[in-house]
Design a protein around this motif. Structure first.
Motif, short mmCIF file in Angstrom:
data_model
loop_
_atom_site.label_atom_id
_atom_site.label_comp_id
_atom_site.label_asym_id
_atom_site.label_seq_id
_atom_site.Cartn_x
_atom_site.Cartn_y
_atom_site.Cartn_z
N UNK A 126 11.00 -20.61 -23.66
CA UNK A 126 10.93 -19.49 -24.61
C UNK A 126 12.30 -19.22 -25.24
N UNK A 127 12.43 -19.57 -26.50
CA UNK A 127 13.65 -19.32 -27.25
C UNK A 127 14.80 -20.25 -26.91
N UNK A 420 20.45 -18.94 -41.48
CA UNK A 420 21.69 -18.61 -42.18
C UNK A 420 22.67 -17.91 -41.24
N UNK A 421 22.16 -17.01 -40.40
CA UNK A 421 23.02 -16.34 -39.43
C UNK A 421 23.64 -17.35 -38.48
N UNK A 422 22.83 -18.32 -38.06
CA UNK A 422 23.32 -19.33 -37.14
C UNK A 422 24.37 -20.21 -37.81
N UNK A 487 19.48 -15.37 -31.72
CA UNK A 487 20.54 -16.11 -32.41
C UNK A 487 21.91 -15.73 -31.84
N UNK A 488 22.15 -14.44 -31.65
CA UNK A 488 23.46 -13.99 -31.15
C UNK A 488 23.71 -14.51 -29.73
N UNK A 494 27.38 -20.85 -27.24
CA UNK A 494 28.03 -21.96 -27.93
C UNK A 494 29.55 -21.76 -27.95
N UNK A 495 30.00 -20.56 -28.31
CA UNK A 495 31.45 -20.28 -28.34
C UNK A 495 32.07 -20.46 -26.97
N UNK A 496 31.40 -19.94 -25.94
CA UNK A 496 31.92 -20.06 -24.57
C UNK A 496 32.01 -21.52 -24.15
#
Length: 540
Positions: A126-127, A420-422, A487-488, A494-496
């Protein structure tokens, strides 16, 4: 005139006999044979070089001879098995306890409880998965529940029996017609004859389109040694079709924007070309190929053009209505002869439902197989499968009618905004770069600073399931309704992961980064092919 030619022939014969008399008769017999064999070998070598390139041919030749050295082949096979076991994580141990024969006594309704227990062992999708599940929410409510009930209602049906399951036959015709209307059948440029069938998925839709194009071109241009040309971003289903239907396949590099390079494709067109291909969008990077230019090319050479809309078929028509700058991609483009579109992706239908469409019936007739000499009677089938699950057709029909245009517009708005946010979030990470400019809901990114496959391994350890890509090394996420609320969360992980890899480069325990990285660098692609085949042979 004849009197002057005859003496000349006699003198030539005498001269030839005089020259050849100095050789042994055996030499005169063997020499032409050897010359013929050498010529055949040289011709074959030139053909292989033409198809694969000099470097790949040379590497393949060297590896073939290296494997003849005693012990080398067994060593290579052992190393390949290690990689296969690594890809399978726990190797064959995961099969321990699997049934190999029927139980002596049936389980009855208890089998449902066992199925629930097995399902709990699946990954938490899920997600967390790129693509994979396109319907939003959870399985026990909303659209999921509606689809499950529709499929259950028609679980026993089979459209092969046209006179029995008339409801399912109608459902299929209407799903095809509604999909065609989204993809230009109502436009004057389409010719008004768009037709098609439902299939088991995008691969079967592509297979049928290629097979129909091959046979159509044979009937109309007498092409008996068919070739097709595709950009290297085109789906691997075309490779499968080439193998199944004995078609020479040319993969052409994409341009700097990661689109099909029309000029490069044109260079490969010859008298045996039956088909060229475009995608809207391509699976790797979510970028739409220049379909109008490909259409002009197909028209000018009187060849077929297939457009792969398996991802975009139920997004692009609605994205255009929402104001997104979507270039022409469907039957409104002259030269497009067939289209594939998956209903089980953004059409939000049950898995195993796709559509193949043709510009007219003359092309589609080459898809069918009719048998007149079978003792079982006269037989005709429209698709690769004979019997087909009416439940899936009914599920697709229910999905499309339950959502309607307003439902698809709203879902398209949600996933396009999430995409787009991603994209914006990825662009804010300095160690990463975007692959091209995606037109839809696939976001692909790589790195010149860190190993992107190590990032992927870290994301996998956090429960994410993304797609690793090559040329260039990168990964992508295909945004679905499952991702809209998270998304957040993904961007944070991803950043981590990027920072961890940057500060502590190197593969994590159990990670597949070394394998993906090595596979991209192995010059002998035949060896990579063998690895994949061995992996699949052990996995299924």
């Amino acid at each position: 005139m004849e009197s002057s030619i005859l003496p000349a022939i006699i003198r030539l014969r005498a001269s030839a006999n005089s020259f050849l008399s100095q050789f042994e008769p055996l030499v005169l017999v063997v020499a032409p044979l050897i010359t013929f064999l050498v010529a055949q070998i040289v011709q074959s070598f030139i053909q292989v070089v033409h198809e694969k390139g000099f470097k790949a041919t040379l590497i393949g030749f060297i590896m073939t001879w290296v494997k003849l050295v005693p012990g080398v082949k067994s060593y290579i096979d052992a190393e390949k098995q290690k990689v296969v076991d690594k890809l399978q994580s726990s190797g064959k141990s995961s099969r321990d306890g699997w049934r190999t024969e029927l139980p002596s006594s049936g389980l009855g309704n208890r089998v449902l409880e066992q199925m629930k227990n097995e399902k709990e062992k699946d990954a938490a999708w899920q997600g967390k998965c790129s693509g994979t599940v396109y319907i939003g929410g959870n399985e026990s409510e909303g659209h999921f529940s509606l689809i499950n009930e529709a499929c259950s209602m028609f679980a026993h049906t089979n459209p092969l029996h046209l006179d029995v399951f008339k409801s399912v036959v109608r459902f299929e015709a209407e799903v095809v017609a509604m999909t065609a209307a989204l993809l230009g059948s109502k436009e004057k440029a389409s010719g008004g004859q768009i037709c098609g069938n439902m299939t088991s998925g995008g691969t079967e839709s592509i297979l049928l389109a290629v097979k129909s194009s091959r046979d159509y071109m044979k009937a109309n241009k007498n092409i008996t040694c068919p070739e097709m040309i595709i950009p290297e971003s085109a789906h691997s289903a075309y490779d499968k079709a080439a193998q199944y239907f004995k078609i020479k396949l040319w993969r052409v590099p994409v341009n700097k924007e990661f689109q099909a390079d029309v000029k490069a494709i044109k260079k490969y067109i010859n008298k045996n070309t039956i088909l060229i291909v475009g995608s809207a969008p391509g699976f790797p990077h979510g970028i739409i190929d220049p379909i109008e230019e490909l259409g002009e090319l197909a028209l000018s050479y009187r060849i077929c053009l297939h457009v792969d809309l398996c991802l975009g078929g139920f997004v692009l028509p609605f994205a255009r209505k929402l104001g997104y700058p979507i270039p022409p991609f469907d039957f409104s483009v002259q030269g497009v002869t067939s289209i594939s579109a998956d209903v089980h992706k953004y059409g939000l239908a049950p898995k195993g439902t796709s559509i193949v469409l043709y510009r007219n019936h003359e092309i589609r007739k080459h898809q069918f197989v009719a048998v007149t000499e079978w003792s079982g009677g006269l037989y005709v089938s429209p698709t690769i499968a004979g019997s087909r699950p009416g439940s899936l057709i009914a599920g697709a029909w229910a999905a499309m009618l339950s959502l309607g245009q307003e439902g698809y517009l709203e879902h398209t708005r949600e996933i396009m905004e999430a995409s787009k946010r991603l994209q914006n979030g990825v662009k804010e990470i300095p160690e990463l770069f975007m692959i091209g400019r995606p037109d839809m809901t696939i976001v692909a990114f790589g790195s010149n600073v860190i190993d992107i496959f190590e990032v992927n391994d870290l994301l996998s350890s956090k429960g994410w399931h993304l797609n690793p890509l090559q040329r260039p090394n990168s990964i992508h996420i295909c945004v679905t309704l499952q991702h809209v609320p998270i998304v957040d969360n993904f961007l944070k992980d991803l950043k981590d992961s990027v920072q961890i890899v940057k500060q502590n480069p190197g593969p994590i325990s159990g990670g597949l980064a070394p394998i993906y990285g090595a596979a991209g660098k192995i010059p002998d692609r035949g060896m990579v092919n063998e690895l994949l085949v061995d992996y699949m042979d052990n996995a299924c």
